[in-house]
Design an enzyme around this catalytic site. Structure first.
Site, PDB file in Angstrom:
ATOM      1  N   CYS A  75       0.848  -1.192   0.000  1.00  0.00           N
ATOM      2  CA  CYS A  75       0.000   0.000   0.000  1.00  0.00           C
ATOM      3  C   CYS A  75       0.885   1.245   0.000  1.00  0.00           C
ATOM      4  O   CYS A  75       1.811   1.351   0.812  1.00  0.00           O
ATOM      5  CB  CYS A  75      -0.904  -0.008   1.228  1.00  0.00           C
ATOM      6  SG  CYS A  75      -1.904   1.478   1.421  1.00  0.00           S
ATOM      7  N   CYS A  78       0.447   3.015   3.624  1.00  0.00           N
ATOM      8  CA  CYS A  78       0.919   2.500   4.916  1.00  0.00           C
ATOM      9  C   CYS A  78       1.906   1.335   4.798  1.00  0.00           C
ATOM     10  O   CYS A  78       2.291   0.766   5.814  1.00  0.00           O
ATOM     11  CB  CYS A  78      -0.280   2.086   5.771  1.00  0.00           C
ATOM     12  SG  CYS A  78      -1.172   0.646   5.139  1.00  0.00           S
ATOM     13  N   CYS A 121      -7.239  -1.117   1.352  1.00  0.00           N
ATOM     14  CA  CYS A 121      -6.209  -1.626   2.253  1.00  0.00           C
ATOM     15  C   CYS A 121      -6.891  -1.884   3.597  1.00  0.00           C
ATOM     16  O   CYS A 121      -7.582  -1.010   4.125  1.00  0.00           O
ATOM     17  CB  CYS A 121      -5.087  -0.598   2.404  1.00  0.00           C
ATOM     18  SG  CYS A 121      -3.869  -1.056   3.659  1.00  0.00           S
ATOM     19  N   CYS A 124      -5.161   0.759   6.424  1.00  0.00           N
ATOM     20  CA  CYS A 124      -5.409   2.213   6.425  1.00  0.00           C
ATOM     21  C   CYS A 124      -6.705   2.613   5.723  1.00  0.00           C
ATOM     22  O   CYS A 124      -7.090   3.779   5.750  1.00  0.00           O
ATOM     23  CB  CYS A 124      -4.235   2.972   5.812  1.00  0.00           C
ATOM     24  SG  CYS A 124      -4.070   2.808   4.017  1.00  0.00           S
ATOM     25  N   CYS A 145      -8.215  -5.372 -10.206  1.00  0.00           N
ATOM     26  CA  CYS A 145      -7.823  -4.262 -11.069  1.00  0.00           C
ATOM     27  C   CYS A 145      -7.451  -3.096 -10.155  1.00  0.00           C
ATOM     28  O   CYS A 145      -8.319  -2.444  -9.571  1.00  0.00           O
ATOM     29  CB  CYS A 145      -8.995  -3.913 -11.981  1.00  0.00           C
ATOM     30  SG  CYS A 145      -8.608  -2.704 -13.230  1.00  0.00           S
TER      31      CYS A 145
END
Length: 158
Positions: A75, A78, A121, A124, A145
């Protein structure tokens, strides 16, 4: 009579846009939380747009779309590991695509058949992209995607 019809139309329009239909996308509390100002200071404008405002980057704009090196995709907000390079494939969609996520690190919201289920995510809450049921049949059948701006790539030996 004309005024009554117009009044009825106005009331109908407003009742179709009631607060009952405006639900929060996600009321979950994430372990990594920051203010918009903090996110803006840490993320590129495109990453902020995608991760925090549920935006979508232009097709074929991410250098990660054609990245086939071994490593892990984390991510951009984070650094939570989200996808392994071994699960990446070229879907032709113009965005990085994966047939499998790292379980527990990606959360899913409801979506539609046309737009797929939204992915976030799990640490976060950053918007990642969408998952569809038109991926490789020989593996999971899924196509995650993902906006490249929502990801950072860490090569295998780092």
């Amino acid at each position: 009579m004309k005024k009554l019809i117009i009044l009825t139309l106005i009331i109908t329009c407003f009742s179709c846009n009631s607060n009952a239909q405006k639900t929060k996308k996600d009321s979950k509390t994430y372990s990594v939380t920051k203010t918009d100002a903090e996110w803006k200071a840490e993320l590129s404008p495109m990453a902020f747009y995608v991760l925090r405002e549920n935006g979508t980057e232009p097709r074929f704009s991410s250098p990660l779309n054609k990245n086939y090196k071994e490593g892990i995709y984390v991510c951009a907000g984070c650094n939570t590991p989200l996808f392994k390079s071994e699960h990446k494939y070229d879907s032709g969609s113009g965005w990085p695509s994966f047939d499998k996520e790292i379980k527990g690190n990606v959360a899913f919201s409801s979506g539609s058949e046309m737009y797929g289920r939204e992915e976030h995510c799990a640490v976060c809450g950053g918007h990642l992209g969408h998952v569809f049921n038109d991926g490789p049949k020989e593996t999971t059948g899924l196509r995650h995607c993902i906006d490249g701006a929502a990801l950072k790539f860490i090569p295998k030996n780092e």
